[in-house]
Design a protein around this motif. Structure first.
Motif, PDB file in Angstrom:
ATOM      1  N   ASP A 708       0.692  -1.290  -0.001  1.00 20.01           N
ATOM      2  CA  ASP A 708      -0.356  -0.143  -0.104  1.00 20.01           C
ATOM      3  C   ASP A 708       0.575   1.580   0.080  1.00 20.01           C
ATOM      4  O   ASP A 708       0.584   2.309  -0.443  1.00 20.01           O
ATOM      5  CB  ASP A 708      -1.180   0.335   1.247  1.00 20.01           C
ATOM      6  N   LEU A 709       1.801   1.345   0.720  1.00 18.20           N
ATOM      7  CA  LEU A 709       2.969   2.269   0.593  1.00 18.20           C
ATOM      8  C   LEU A 709       3.109   2.675  -0.313  1.00 18.20           C
ATOM      9  O   LEU A 709       3.601   3.900  -1.131  1.00 18.20           O
ATOM     10  CB  LEU A 709       4.114   2.186   1.812  1.00 18.20           C
ATOM     11  N   LEU A 710       4.324   1.819  -1.504  1.00 21.13           N
ATOM     12  CA  LEU A 710       4.279   2.326  -2.439  1.00 21.13           C
ATOM     13  C   LEU A 710       3.124   2.282  -3.617  1.00 21.13           C
ATOM     14  O   LEU A 710       3.649   3.139  -4.466  1.00 21.13           O
ATOM     15  CB  LEU A 710       4.873   0.531  -2.988  1.00 21.13           C
ATOM     16  N   LYS A 711       2.594   2.015  -3.420  1.00 21.68           N
ATOM     17  CA  LYS A 711       1.664   2.757  -4.270  1.00 21.68           C
ATOM     18  C   LYS A 711       0.594   3.933  -4.022  1.00 21.68           C
ATOM     19  O   LYS A 711       0.994   4.841  -5.072  1.00 21.68           O
ATOM     20  CB  LYS A 711      -0.462   1.528  -3.870  1.00 21.68           C
ATOM     21  N   LYS A 712       1.172   4.189  -2.526  1.00 18.49           N
ATOM     22  CA  LYS A 712       0.556   5.310  -2.566  1.00 18.49           C
ATOM     23  C   LYS A 712       2.235   6.344  -2.692  1.00 18.49           C
ATOM     24  O   LYS A 712       1.579   7.900  -3.139  1.00 18.49           O
ATOM     25  CB  LYS A 712       0.649   5.645  -0.643  1.00 18.49           C
ATOM     26  N   ALA A 713       3.435   6.093  -2.277  1.00 19.49           N
ATOM     27  CA  ALA A 713       4.151   6.649  -2.801  1.00 19.49           C
ATOM     28  C   ALA A 713       4.298   7.077  -4.883  1.00 19.49           C
ATOM     29  O   ALA A 713       4.010   7.887  -5.157  1.00 19.49           O
ATOM     30  CB  ALA A 713       5.406   5.695  -2.775  1.00 19.49           C
ATOM     31  N   LYS A 714       3.368   6.038  -5.269  1.00 22.00           N
ATOM     32  CA  LYS A 714       3.568   6.293  -6.537  1.00 22.00           C
ATOM     33  C   LYS A 714       2.517   7.577  -7.186  1.00 22.00           C
ATOM     34  O   LYS A 714       2.850   8.038  -7.959  1.00 22.00           O
ATOM     35  CB  LYS A 714       3.736   5.077  -7.754  1.00 22.00           C
ATOM     36  N   VAL A 715       1.449   7.264  -6.346  1.00 24.34           N
ATOM     37  CA  VAL A 715       0.309   7.666  -6.777  1.00 24.34           C
ATOM     38  C   VAL A 715       1.015   9.968  -5.989  1.00 24.34           C
ATOM     39  O   VAL A 715       0.310  10.664  -7.052  1.00 24.34           O
ATOM     40  CB  VAL A 715      -1.181   7.972  -5.796  1.00 24.34           C
ATOM     41  N   ALA A 716       1.966   9.868  -5.080  1.00 24.79           N
ATOM     42  CA  ALA A 716       2.021  10.480  -4.995  1.00 24.79           C
ATOM     43  C   ALA A 716       3.357  11.628  -6.496  1.00 24.79           C
ATOM     44  O   ALA A 716       3.942  12.372  -6.493  1.00 24.79           O
ATOM     45  CB  ALA A 716       3.183  11.061  -3.381  1.00 24.79           C
ATOM     46  N   ALA A 717       3.656  10.385  -6.377  1.00 25.24           N
ATOM     47  CA  ALA A 717       4.904  10.573  -7.417  1.00 25.24           C
ATOM     48  C   ALA A 717       4.558  11.118  -8.664  1.00 25.24           C
ATOM     49  O   ALA A 717       4.818  12.254  -8.996  1.00 25.24           O
ATOM     50  CB  ALA A 717       5.643   9.745  -7.987  1.00 25.24           C
ATOM     51  N   ASN A 718       3.776  10.666  -8.824  1.00 21.91           N
ATOM     52  CA  ASN A 718       2.806  11.466 -10.024  1.00 21.91           C
ATOM     53  C   ASN A 718       1.953  11.897 -10.175  1.00 21.91           C
ATOM     54  O   ASN A 718       2.180  12.690 -11.064  1.00 21.91           O
ATOM     55  CB  ASN A 718       1.520   9.958 -10.414  1.00 21.91           C
ATOM     56  N   SER A 719       1.504  12.906  -8.938  1.00 24.29           N
ATOM     57  CA  SER A 719       0.643  13.979  -8.029  1.00 24.29           C
ATOM     58  C   SER A 719       2.152  15.015  -8.589  1.00 24.29           C
ATOM     59  O   SER A 719       1.905  16.193  -9.042  1.00 24.29           O
ATOM     60  CB  SER A 719       0.529  14.234  -7.346  1.00 24.29           C
ATOM     61  N   TRP A 720       3.160  14.610  -8.709  1.00 23.30           N
ATOM     62  CA  TRP A 720       4.441  15.385  -8.335  1.00 23.30           C
ATOM     63  C   TRP A 720       4.625  15.874  -9.869  1.00 23.30           C
ATOM     64  O   TRP A 720       6.159  16.347 -10.297  1.00 23.30           O
ATOM     65  CB  TRP A 720       5.646  14.870  -7.065  1.00 23.30           C
ATOM     66  N   ASN A 721       4.792  14.843 -10.867  1.00 22.57           N
ATOM     67  CA  ASN A 721       5.214  14.459 -12.166  1.00 22.57           C
ATOM     68  C   ASN A 721       6.674  13.942 -12.271  1.00 22.57           C
ATOM     69  O   ASN A 721       7.349  14.413 -12.874  1.00 22.57           O
ATOM     70  CB  ASN A 721       5.181  15.955 -13.278  1.00 22.57           C
ATOM     71  N   GLN A 722       6.499  13.427 -10.862  1.00 21.16           N
ATOM     72  CA  GLN A 722       8.056  12.300 -11.252  1.00 21.16           C
ATOM     73  C   GLN A 722       7.891  11.500 -11.614  1.00 21.16           C
ATOM     74  O   GLN A 722       7.986  10.206 -10.735  1.00 21.16           O
ATOM     75  CB  GLN A 722       8.576  12.893  -9.173  1.00 21.16           C
ATOM     76  N   LYS A 723       8.976  11.226 -12.787  1.00 19.48           N
ATOM     77  CA  LYS A 723       8.654  10.386 -13.624  1.00 19.48           C
ATOM     78  C   LYS A 723       9.447   8.719 -13.226  1.00 19.48           C
ATOM     79  O   LYS A 723       9.262   7.562 -13.341  1.00 19.48           O
ATOM     80  CB  LYS A 723       8.600  10.781 -15.467  1.00 19.48           C
TER      81      LYS A 723
END
Length: 818
Positions: A708-723
């Motif tokens: 879940d944490l990895l998923k949450k981190a991916k969502v956050a990274a996408n929101s910041w456009n950190q590909k």
């Protein structure tokens, strides 16, 4: 003081070899009983002091550092048993240093760098071995007897020498005062002998000059106009004649012999006998109350007890007393002792003339014994010498008075004088046989003898004057010391009392905000009462629970150390303390230590994993600054919950085809791993009141939480456009998913192995893939660079990041705009 950065222990106590990195920060060693925690404490103490207190003191007979410091298999190789500490020294600008000590050379540590400042810093630590506090030692401060507590506290504060010095000073003062009567008698006898030579009744400058100048005139010497302290009445005589008269002066010898006969006669007189008899009778009467006489030394103690009585218990023996009974009891004792004291003083006054007579007889004997040696041939004066020894013994016993039976024995025989007439007759005949001197010879003998006795008098006078000064000074020093130290001690105890109460209120602020304490020093004891919810002050053991007593012990220790070392209190080892303190109060202890002692490095040992987690969750222990032992063997020593140890050990079992042992260890390790993962990832776990979590209660939650944490981190990274971050997380997810799948953990094959039965038998080749899968699976929870398990930050509140110890992984969990 120091802060410890690293410990390396080798072949020491139960440890074969162990290195711990403390980084100068708080550190905890946790593990079941017998896993080596105490070995760490012993190692620190040994490295810094050369001693292991666990092997010394009461109840450790037959144990020693030299014999039992090394590991049991290295007991014949003390040089192999060593402890090395890498430290930082804050007082030297955080200077780095190292100290290494072997059991073989326990008293000679190797210090690097060996400059004087570093050596001094380690010596300072060596002087304060109390940096180790164990649970068994807490009792010293809290519920021990007041007298013992006083000793322990004074020892910790380095105050124990105060009482010893006070006793020494009192003894010196008493001795100086007791010397005065003897010095006075010596001066008085010197005056008597000088007056006998001068043939005058009174000693003054004029009487001396009036006696001396006619003789000087007869010898053609100029008269003396004054008599100073260094004036020689024989000044001007030829050196040879002046320094060595070489013969007995006939006239004076005859006079001195007469003086001796009178002195001996005085001892045999009826008046002297009556004086001895009276004193003996009074001593006998006083002897009927010998206990009280011997108890006169306690008079000051009883007076102090009367003054310090608090209306409840005797401040000396802690025996409960009603006010009227206590004051009446002590007042009666004091009145009786006062009467005894007066009677003793009366006897001492009666003994004074007796002592004077004995002293005078002794002085007269000395003079004639000296003359006997000047005759040619010498006069045998054995009887005089022996009686002089007897008189000296009588004099010394009467001076000290006690024991009374001995004094009474002396008084009953003090008037007895042995037959010395043969010796006295021989002296008389020898004196008579001395040729009559010429007037010039008589004058010369007079001046030589007068000068000799004048010098004896001057010496006696100076000794008496010095004795008076010494006695006065010793009394003043003793009195001043007592006043100053009492005041200082009271202030110290007051400061400690205030600090202790504030610490205790801190860890009990939920229900004891008004808590106060009383440290009450009195006559070698230290009372310790604490408030019980406003109902009054009582000893800690009266109403407070064991847990509260443990907390008090720690708080009093901290208050004492803080007072003793101040800013130098940078280091303390708390060995298995606070075991009776509940979880809530332990958290408060963490807060106390963090807030009140931010510059002190605390090293904890505990067998309680929950306490370790409290320390970690409260931020007292940070990161991986702990050692979590799982087992101990005599061959290997303590074993940490460390991947390298576990997997190597499992492989060892499999190499021996012991699948049962390998499976059990894997299961055991996974239980530990799951607890750690849930804690660090802040996984949701169903609460259990007994804190007994099974593997199935934890591992699935840890696994799903990381996903879940990895998923949450991916969502956050996408929101910041950190590909790039998204790609990184994707790679981690893939690796984690594959590792998870390979374990087949949902089928729990591991359970089959643990519950090893004939019908579910697994072979070595069956279990090797299982081990490899779980090793990869657990690796997926941590950083490949620092090998530290991922953790969520902060450890409370909103989850903001997923990180590792080295920073290689630092994933933001918060979406943009969240």
């Amino acid at each position: 003081m120091i802060r410890i950065d690293k410990i390396h222990i080798k072949e020491f106590r139960g440890i074969r070899e162990l290195t711990l990195g403390l980084k100068g920060q708080n550190f905890a060693a946790c593990g079941p009983n017998g896993t080596g925690k105490s070995g760490i404490v012993d190692a620190i103490e040994f490295a810094l002091t050369g001693n292991i207190s666990r092997l010394a003191g009461a109840g450790t007979g037959g144990l020693s550092v030299k014999a039992h410091g090394p590991h049991v298999d290295s007991r014949n190789k003390p040089e192999a048993a060593s402890v090395t500490l890498d430290v930082t020294i804050p007082s030297l600008g955080n200077k780095k240093a190292q100290i290494r000590r072997t059991v073989k050379s326990a008293s000679a540590p190797e210090i690097e760098p060996a400059d004087k400042d570093v050596i001094a810093a380690f010596e300072s630590v060596n002087l304060h071995p109390e940096f180790v506090l164990s649970r068994r030692e807490l009792i010293r401060y809290v519920i021990s007897e007041p007298g013992q507590r006083s000793k322990e506290v004074q020892s910790l504060l380095r105050l124990d020498d105060i009482e010893r010095l006070r006793g020494v000073l009192q003894k010196i003062a008493n001795t100086c005062t007791k010397d005065l009567p003897g010095l006075e008698r010596s001066e008085r006898d010197a005056i008597t002998n000088l007056l006998a030579v001068l043939d005058t009744a009174q000693l003054s400058k004029k009487s001396v000059l009036d006696a001396v100048n006619p003789r000087r005139e007869l010898l053609g010497l100029p008269p003396l106009t004054d008599l100073e302290a260094n004036t020689s009445v024989k000044d001007g005589l030829t050196t040879t004649t002046a320094s060595a008269p070489g013969r007995v002066p006939k006239v004076q010898a005859a006079a001195d012999l007469a003086t001796l006969r009178e002195a001996l006669k005085a001892l045999e007189s009826a008046s002297f006998k009556q004086a001895c008899s009276t004193a003996e009778a009074n001593a006998a009467e006083l002897g009927k109350d010998a206990a009280s006489l011997n108890g006169l030394s306690r008079e000051a103690l009883l007076k102090s007890a009367l003054e310090l009585y608090d209306g409840a218990a005797c401040p000396v023996c802690d025996t409960p007393f009603e006010p009227d009974a206590f004051t009446g009891h002590l007042s009666g004792k004091l009145a009786h002792l006062e009467d005894v004291s007066k009677r003793r003083e009366a006897i001492e006054a009666e003994l004074k003339p007796i002592l004077d007579a004995l002293h005078a007889a002794g002085t007269a004997l000395n003079t004639m014994i000296d003359y006997a040696g000047l005759f040619s041939p010498k006069i045998v004066a054995t009887a005089l010498t022996e009686f002089r020894t007897v008189l000296r013994g009588r004099y010394q016993q009467l001076q000290k008075l006690l024991p009374l039976d001995d004094t009474r024995a002396v008084l009953s025989a003090a008037h007895s004088v042995p037959d010395m007439e043969p010796s006295l007759a021989a002296l008389t005949a020898a004196i008579v046989a001395i040729p009559e001197p010429t007037k010039q010879d008589a004058a010369r003998d007079f001046l030589v003898l007068a000068q000799e006795r004048l010098e004896i008098y001057r010496t006696a006078r100076l000794k008496l004057a010095a004795g008076k000064v010494r006695a006065d000074r010793a009394t003043k020093v003793f009195t001043s010391y007592g006043t100053v130290t009492t005041t200082a001690l009271e202030k110290i105890y007051k400061d400690v009392e205030i600090a202790f109460a504030s610490y205790y209120r801190k860890i009990n602020e939920d229900d004891e905000k008004a808590f106060t304490a009383k440290l009450m020093p009195s006559i070698g004891k230290l009372g310790f009462d604490v408030d019980f919810y406003g109902r009054g002050h009582f000893p800690p053991g009266a109403y407070h629970s064991e847990g509260h007593q443990d907390g008090m012990g720690l708080c009093l220790y901290l208050a004492l150390m803080n007072h003793l070392l101040g800013t130098s209190f940078t280091f303390a080892v708390l060995d298995d303390v606070l075991m009776s303190v509940d979880a809530g109060h332990r958290r408060q202890v963490c807060t106390l230590l963090k807030e009140m002692f931010p510059n002190t490095q605390f090293i904890f040992t505990t067998h309680d994993e929950i306490w370790l987690r409290h320390m970690k969750s409260e931020g007292l222990i940070k990161g991986r600054n702990f050692a979590h032992f799982r087992t101990w063997t005599v061959d290997l020593g303590p074993t940490e919950w460390d991947d390298r140890d576990v997997w190597a050990e499992i492989e060892g079992y499999l190499a021996k085809n012991d699948v049962r042992a390998a499976a059990a260890l894997l299961r055991h390790y996974l239980e530990h791993f799951a607890k750690e993962a849930c804690d660090r990832l802040r996984a949701d776990v169903e609460f259990r009141g007994d804190a007994q979590f099974m593997l199935g209660d934890l591992l699935p939650n840890a696994t799903s939480t990381l996903g879940d944490l990895l998923k949450k981190a991916k969502v956050a990274a996408n929101s910041w456009n950190q590909k790039d971050v998204v790609e990184c997380i994707g790679a981690i997810e893939v690796a984690f998913g594959e590792a998870k799948t390979k374990t087949g953990y949902e089928t729990w094959q591991i359970n089959t192995a643990v519950h090893f039965n004939d019908w579910a038998d697994l072979k070595r080749e069956d279990f090797i893939p299982v081990v490899a899968a779980f090793r990869a699976f657990t690796d997926a929870f941590g950083c490949g660079t620092c090998n530290e398990m991922y953790f969520v930050a902060p450890d409370r509140g909103r989850k903001e990041a997923l990180r590792c110890g080295c920073g290689a992984l630092n994933l933001n969990l918060l979406r943009k705009g969240a």
